[in-house]
Design a protein around this motif. Sequence first.
Motif, PDB file in Angstrom:
ATOM      1  N   ARG A  91       0.798  -1.229   0.000  1.00 56.75           N
ATOM      2  CA  ARG A  91       0.000   0.000   0.000  1.00 56.75           C
ATOM      3  C   ARG A  91       0.832   1.281   0.000  1.00 56.75           C
ATOM      4  N   PHE A  92       2.038   1.219   0.533  1.00 52.93           N
ATOM      5  CA  PHE A  92       2.856   2.423   0.671  1.00 52.93           C
ATOM      6  C   PHE A  92       4.029   2.383  -0.311  1.00 52.93           C
ATOM      7  N   THR A  93       4.466   3.558  -0.704  1.00 42.79           N
ATOM      8  CA  THR A  93       5.653   3.693  -1.542  1.00 42.79           C
ATOM      9  C   THR A  93       6.535   4.787  -0.974  1.00 42.79           C
ATOM     10  N   ILE A  94       7.825   4.507  -0.882  1.00 41.79           N
ATOM     11  CA  ILE A  94       8.776   5.509  -0.432  1.00 41.79           C
ATOM     12  C   ILE A  94       9.625   5.936  -1.622  1.00 41.79           C
ATOM     13  N   SER A  95       9.911   7.235  -1.679  1.00 46.05           N
ATOM     14  CA  SER A  95      10.756   7.761  -2.749  1.00 46.05           C
ATOM     15  C   SER A  95      11.543   8.939  -2.192  1.00 46.05           C
ATOM     16  N   ARG A  96      12.527   9.390  -2.949  1.00 45.89           N
ATOM     17  CA  ARG A  96      13.318  10.526  -2.498  1.00 45.89           C
ATOM     18  C   ARG A  96      13.803  11.329  -3.688  1.00 45.89           C
ATOM     19  N   ASP A  97      14.097  12.568  -3.406  1.00 48.65           N
ATOM     20  CA  ASP A  97      14.684  13.478  -4.389  1.00 48.65           C
ATOM     21  C   ASP A  97      16.023  13.914  -3.801  1.00 48.65           C
ATOM     22  N   ASN A  98      17.090  13.328  -4.269  1.00 47.14           N
ATOM     23  CA  ASN A  98      18.408  13.620  -3.702  1.00 47.14           C
ATOM     24  C   ASN A  98      18.821  15.072  -3.925  1.00 47.14           C
ATOM     25  N   ALA A  99      18.421  15.641  -5.038  1.00 49.62           N
ATOM     26  CA  ALA A  99      18.789  17.027  -5.325  1.00 49.62           C
ATOM     27  C   ALA A  99      18.129  18.003  -4.356  1.00 49.62           C
ATOM     28  N   LYS A 100      16.956  17.631  -3.872  1.00 50.40           N
ATOM     29  CA  LYS A 100      16.215  18.490  -2.948  1.00 50.40           C
ATOM     30  C   LYS A 100      16.332  18.025  -1.500  1.00 50.40           C
ATOM     31  N   ASN A 101      17.054  16.937  -1.275  1.00 54.74           N
ATOM     32  CA  ASN A 101      17.199  16.383   0.078  1.00 54.74           C
ATOM     33  C   ASN A 101      15.839  16.108   0.713  1.00 54.74           C
ATOM     34  N   MET A 102      14.991  15.476  -0.072  1.00 54.99           N
ATOM     35  CA  MET A 102      13.655  15.187   0.413  1.00 54.99           C
ATOM     36  C   MET A 102      13.322  13.710   0.284  1.00 54.99           C
ATOM     37  N   VAL A 103      12.457  13.255   1.181  1.00 58.96           N
ATOM     38  CA  VAL A 103      11.945  11.897   1.123  1.00 58.96           C
ATOM     39  C   VAL A 103      10.432  11.974   1.239  1.00 58.96           C
ATOM     40  N   TYR A 104       9.766  11.059   0.536  1.00 58.66           N
ATOM     41  CA  TYR A 104       8.310  11.056   0.486  1.00 58.66           C
ATOM     42  C   TYR A 104       7.774   9.681   0.878  1.00 58.66           C
TER      43      TYR A 104
END
Length: 119
Positions: free
Chosen positions: A65-78
């Motif tokens: 049900r869940f998905t984790i992702s990240r944007d390394n350029a923005k130092n963010m995780v979702y």
Amino acid sequence: VQLQASGGGLVQAEESLRLSCAASGSFLSINIMGWYRQAPGKQRELVASITSGGSTNLADSVKARFTISRDNAKNMVYLQMNSLKPEDTAVYHCKANVRLAWYNYADFWGQGTLVTVSS
């Protein structure tokens, strides 16, 4: 280093939410980023984690049900949470393993964001 989590709220069962966590401050890089949750009266548990290369690990209870992702350029995780269940109700915390210097790594935690799922 500061982690700022956002995106929590009150939803009904089967609805979706997307949590975001932004890292800021002075550091060389971020290694693993993850989401943990703590429900009332329970211990904090790992929900999902992701390496800088994109390898993910999710708890069995959320894997479908869940998905984790990240944007390394923005130092963010979702954390994209679909088909939410009342048992997902908890305070969700983001965590980052941060490289502060050449041989210096440290863990940092965000302040938490409350997710409440009504039946």
